[in-house]
Design a protein around this motif. Sequence first.
Motif, mmCIF file in Angstrom:
data_model
loop_
_atom_site.group_PDB
_atom_site.id
_atom_site.type_symbol
_atom_site.label_atom_id
_atom_site.label_comp_id
_atom_site.label_asym_id
_atom_site.label_seq_id
_atom_site.Cartn_x
_atom_site.Cartn_y
_atom_site.Cartn_z
ATOM 1 N N GLU A 42 -11.275 16.298 4.981
ATOM 2 C CA GLU A 42 -11.395 17.705 4.565
ATOM 3 C C GLU A 42 -11.980 17.748 3.171
ATOM 4 O O GLU A 42 -11.758 16.832 2.397
ATOM 5 C CB GLU A 42 -10.003 18.362 4.582
ATOM 6 C CG GLU A 42 -9.386 18.463 5.951
ATOM 7 C CD GLU A 42 -10.161 19.347 6.900
ATOM 8 O OE1 GLU A 42 -10.796 20.318 6.451
ATOM 9 O OE2 GLU A 42 -10.158 19.056 8.093
ATOM 10 N N LEU A 44 -15.250 18.654 3.878
ATOM 11 C CA LEU A 44 -16.642 18.551 4.322
ATOM 12 C C LEU A 44 -16.830 17.864 5.667
ATOM 13 O O LEU A 44 -17.931 17.876 6.210
ATOM 14 C CB LEU A 44 -17.477 17.830 3.255
ATOM 15 C CG LEU A 44 -17.489 18.487 1.876
ATOM 16 C CD1 LEU A 44 -18.274 17.631 0.893
ATOM 17 C CD2 LEU A 44 -18.073 19.888 1.956
ATOM 18 N N VAL A 46 -16.724 14.630 6.261
ATOM 19 C CA VAL A 46 -17.344 13.317 6.104
ATOM 20 C C VAL A 46 -16.372 12.262 6.629
ATOM 21 O O VAL A 46 -15.172 12.354 6.384
ATOM 22 C CB VAL A 46 -17.658 13.056 4.606
ATOM 23 C CG1 VAL A 46 -18.213 11.660 4.383
ATOM 24 C CG2 VAL A 46 -18.602 14.110 4.067
ATOM 25 N N SER A 51 -16.545 8.398 2.839
ATOM 26 C CA SER A 51 -15.985 9.014 1.648
ATOM 27 C C SER A 51 -15.466 7.938 0.689
ATOM 28 O O SER A 51 -15.713 7.985 -0.513
ATOM 29 C CB SER A 51 -14.862 9.980 2.023
ATOM 30 O OG SER A 51 -14.261 10.530 0.864
#
Length: 141
Positions: A42, A44, A46, A51
């Motif tokens: 969370e 985005l 990804v 990340s």
Amino acid sequence: MQWVKSFAAGALATLVFHQGLLALLYFLGVAPVAPYNWSATEPLGVPVVLSLAFWGGVWALPLWWLVRYKPTRLFWLVSLLFGAIAPTVVAMLLVFPLKGLPVSGATWAGGLLLNGAWGLGTALFMGPVFRCHPRTPVIPD
């Protein structure tokens, strides 16, 4: 260019050393979290592993700033200590509480081990691989 190489070194070290050690610990039954997690983060969406690699690259920038003029033996020691301590402290005191994740002695120990491996891996990629070795400061005449 050294800063770009440093970012790349940190991102690669996350994928090879941090996640590699996590894989070993996971398969030995020591770590409860699987490596190379491709589930979305969370806000985005990804993948977790990407990340982590991005933030590994970001953390490599202050690491490079710290080690860029260090002699070789300090280059490795500072990389290990910075890697083990700085990201772990931020993760345990800021990131985990913000995400509602539990913090325990085991998570501290795991963070120190995984992030220490990341620090050494980053130093390996910075130095011998990308030839981004520490150098003597140039003092203008």
